[in-house]
Design an enzyme around this catalytic site. Structure first.
Site, short mmCIF file in Angstrom:
data_model
loop_
_atom_site.label_atom_id
_atom_site.label_comp_id
_atom_site.label_asym_id
_atom_site.label_seq_id
_atom_site.Cartn_x
_atom_site.Cartn_y
_atom_site.Cartn_z
CB SER A 1 11.16 -39.85 26.96
OG SER A 1 12.52 -40.05 27.19
CE1 TYR B 1 9.66 -45.73 26.72
CE2 TYR B 1 11.79 -44.63 26.51
CZ TYR B 1 10.53 -44.71 27.07
OH TYR B 1 10.14 -43.75 27.98
CE LYS C 1 7.10 -43.13 26.22
NZ LYS C 1 5.88 -42.99 26.99
P1 NAD Z 1 6.16 -47.85 35.04
O1 NAD Z 1 6.42 -49.08 34.26
O2 NAD Z 1 6.45 -47.85 36.49
O3 NAD Z 1 4.65 -47.37 34.82
C1 NAD Z 1 3.92 -47.67 33.66
C2 NAD Z 1 2.60 -48.30 34.11
O4 NAD Z 1 1.83 -48.60 32.95
C3 NAD Z 1 2.80 -49.60 34.89
O5 NAD Z 1 2.06 -49.54 36.09
C4 NAD Z 1 2.27 -50.67 33.94
O6 NAD Z 1 1.70 -51.75 34.66
C5 NAD Z 1 1.25 -49.88 33.15
N1 NAD Z 1 0.99 -50.44 31.82
C6 NAD Z 1 1.88 -50.85 30.90
N2 NAD Z 1 1.25 -51.30 29.81
C7 NAD Z 1 -0.08 -51.17 30.04
C8 NAD Z 1 -1.24 -51.46 29.28
N3 NAD Z 1 -1.16 -51.99 28.06
N4 NAD Z 1 -2.44 -51.18 29.82
C9 NAD Z 1 -2.54 -50.63 31.07
N5 NAD Z 1 -1.48 -50.36 31.83
C10 NAD Z 1 -0.26 -50.61 31.32
O7 NAD Z 1 6.97 -46.67 34.31
P2 NAD Z 1 7.19 -45.15 34.76
O8 NAD Z 1 8.63 -44.97 34.97
O9 NAD Z 1 6.23 -44.77 35.81
O10 NAD Z 1 6.82 -44.42 33.41
C11 NAD Z 1 5.54 -43.87 33.15
C12 NAD Z 1 5.54 -43.25 31.76
O11 NAD Z 1 6.57 -42.27 31.67
C13 NAD Z 1 5.82 -44.25 30.66
O12 NAD Z 1 5.01 -43.92 29.55
C14 NAD Z 1 7.28 -44.01 30.34
O13 NAD Z 1 7.60 -44.36 29.02
C15 NAD Z 1 7.38 -42.52 30.56
N6 NAD Z 1 8.75 -42.09 30.86
C16 NAD Z 1 9.42 -42.66 31.90
C17 NAD Z 1 10.72 -42.27 32.18
C18 NAD Z 1 11.48 -42.90 33.32
O14 NAD Z 1 12.70 -42.73 33.39
N7 NAD Z 1 10.86 -43.59 34.25
C19 NAD Z 1 11.35 -41.30 31.40
C20 NAD Z 1 10.63 -40.72 30.35
C21 NAD Z 1 9.32 -41.12 30.08
C1 UD1 Z 2 17.66 -44.38 29.77
C2 UD1 Z 2 17.20 -44.76 28.39
C3 UD1 Z 2 16.25 -43.69 27.87
C4 UD1 Z 2 15.07 -43.55 28.82
C5 UD1 Z 2 15.60 -43.24 30.22
C6 UD1 Z 2 14.50 -43.22 31.21
C7 UD1 Z 2 19.02 -46.10 27.45
C8 UD1 Z 2 20.10 -46.15 26.41
N1 UD1 Z 2 18.35 -44.94 27.52
O1 UD1 Z 2 18.27 -43.13 29.72
O2 UD1 Z 2 15.78 -44.04 26.59
O3 UD1 Z 2 14.22 -42.52 28.39
O4 UD1 Z 2 16.54 -44.26 30.62
O5 UD1 Z 2 14.99 -42.75 32.44
O6 UD1 Z 2 18.77 -47.06 28.14
N2 UD1 Z 2 24.68 -45.89 33.95
C9 UD1 Z 2 25.72 -46.59 34.51
N3 UD1 Z 2 25.47 -47.80 35.10
C10 UD1 Z 2 24.21 -48.34 35.15
C11 UD1 Z 2 23.15 -47.63 34.56
C12 UD1 Z 2 23.42 -46.41 33.97
O7 UD1 Z 2 26.87 -46.13 34.48
O8 UD1 Z 2 24.05 -49.45 35.69
C13 UD1 Z 2 24.94 -44.56 33.35
C14 UD1 Z 2 24.53 -44.42 31.91
O9 UD1 Z 2 25.59 -44.77 31.05
C15 UD1 Z 2 24.17 -42.94 31.83
C16 UD1 Z 2 23.63 -42.64 33.23
O10 UD1 Z 2 24.15 -43.65 34.07
O11 UD1 Z 2 25.32 -42.16 31.63
C17 UD1 Z 2 22.11 -42.66 33.31
O12 UD1 Z 2 21.63 -43.89 32.79
P1 UD1 Z 2 20.09 -44.32 32.89
O13 UD1 Z 2 19.62 -44.13 34.27
O14 UD1 Z 2 19.97 -45.67 32.28
O15 UD1 Z 2 19.33 -43.24 32.00
P2 UD1 Z 2 19.58 -42.78 30.47
O16 UD1 Z 2 20.67 -43.54 29.83
O17 UD1 Z 2 19.70 -41.31 30.47
#
Ligand code: NAD
Ligand code: UD1
Length: 346
Positions: free
Chosen positions: A123, A148, A152
């Protein structure tokens, strides 16, 4: 065959779809702690093929070993993990255990089975509060302010040490910026449990009437309109980046880091305005104090992925929000109820 851990989740399910479309055999491992088996059923419906699914925990090394003994896995996309920042502050050990120990168990089982190609979901949070924009891969990693983000960064370091210890490993660390949107079919998408933490899922729930108004966290940041700026990327573009990374890792050893973003930042108010244009009506919103731990701005330099992976994000903000809205409006309660028919929602 590609093992996709966390393949029932938001990003994993989109990657599974793209892998199947590209002709790969896919095995999904997920304990469904934050997802639904429905996502895979919808993918099967879309591609007309069966998805191998094992409901299990990625921390279970013995299970992983038996899985690798039973299926001809050649590479792993590792999405499984916990991702809610606030929850990670309240329950740090659960986060470190799932994310870090889960990754270690996976790598141990992979090495034992002779599988050395791994793509890890990292991330942009690992950069912390970067001093200059855009952020390229050679920007130093910062100090993530929550367990979290720390988990990572810890996993990235574990994987670097592993690759340094054994030249057979090919590892891609994909640093995602802000994934949003959904597959254009409206059949798969993001389905958060409880109150959404992230901006777009919250806006979507306001638009379908599940929440009264969007809280905008701060309008006094040093950004053009005072609200936070982020690099939002379409989840389909992001998923395709994983396929490109898998291909590239076939030809190189060691650890490679790639940012997956668009290279463009949008403010919260720009997001609201674009979303209002998509839904054709105003979105109720109120300005609130800043959210603790938020940074003012964050956007990527995606040039390395373009040069090395021949990948770049193709979908613009309107497409991202229109696709997100198609998913949410057809599935107001996510996977909890069957998708409405396409005809019913126009
Ligand atoms: P998500 O929660 O939708 O997907 C994660 C999946 O992992 C889920 O289906 C959950 O059931 C499964 N899981 C969790 N713990 C587990 C375990 N112990 N064993 C087996 N399965 C397990 O989240 P996502 O948004 O699809 O994210 C996927 C990956 O990307 C994660 O590692 C997350 O940290 C990373 N990531 C997500 C974002 C974001 O904004 N969504 C941003 C940066 C990184
Ligand atoms: C957040 C996480 C980051 C994670 C990422 C995954 C925090 C502090 N950071 O990032 O660690 O990797 O999600 O996508 O939670 N906002 C609003 N109202 C809301 C929600 C968000 O104004 O209800 C604003 C936030 O202040 C920010 C922007 O929208 O400026 C994006 O927020 P968000 O979607 O939560 O993502 P990140 O903060 O970038």
């Amino acid at each position: 065959m590609i093992l996709v851990t966390g393949g029932a989740g938001y990003i994993g399910s989109h990657a599974v779809y793209e892998l199947l479309q590209a002709g790969h055999q896919v095995l999904v491992l997920d304990n469904l702690c934050n997802s639904s088996r429905q996502s895979l059923a919808r993918i099967e419906q879309l591609v007309g093929r069966r998805v191998e699914f094992v409901r299990a925990d990625v921390r279970n090394r013995a299970m992983l070993s038996s899985l690798f003994a039973s299926f001809p896995v050649t590479a792993v996309l590792h999405f499984a993990g916990l991702k809610a920042v606030g929850e990670s502050v309240a329950e740090p050990l659960r986060y470190y255990e799932t994310n870090v120990s889960g990754s270690i168990a996976l790598c141990q089982a992979m090495a034992e089975a002779g599988i050395f190609r791994l793509v890890f979901s990292s991330s942009a949070t690992v950069y912390g509060e970067a001093s200059q924009m855009p952020i390229s891969e050679d920007c130093p990693t910062g100090q993530p302010t929550n367990p979290y983000g720390q988990s990572k960064l810890m996993i990235e370091n574990v994987l670097r040490g592993l690759a340094a210890s054994d030249p057979r490993w090919s590892i891609g660390l994909l640093r995602y910026f802000n994934p949003i949107g959904a597959h254009e079919s409206g059949l798969i998408g993001e389905d958060p449990t409880g109150v959404p933490n992230n901006l777009v899922p919250y806006m979507l729930q306001v638009a379908v009437g599940r929440r009264a108004a969007l809280n905008i966290y701060g309008d006094d940041y040093p950004t053009p309109d005072g609200t936070g700026v982020r690099d939002y990327i379409h989840v389909v573009d992001l998923a395709r980046g994983h396929l490109k990374a898998l291909e590239r890792l076939e030809q190189q050893r060691g650890v490679a880091v790639w940012n997956l973003g668009t290279g463009r930042g949008y403010s919260v108010l720009e997001m609201v305005r674009t979303f209002e244009a998509v839904i054709g009506r105003p979105l109720p919103h109120v300005i609130c104090p800043r959210r603790p731990g938020d940074i003012a701005q964050c956007w990527s330099d995606p040039g390395k992925a373009w040069r090395e992976l021949d990948w770049r994000a193709e979908r613009d903000l309107t497409a991202m929000l229109a696709d997100a809205w198609r998913w949410q409006s057809r599935n107001p309660h996510g996977y909890a109820q069957p998708a409405k028919t396409l005809a019913a929602t126009g």
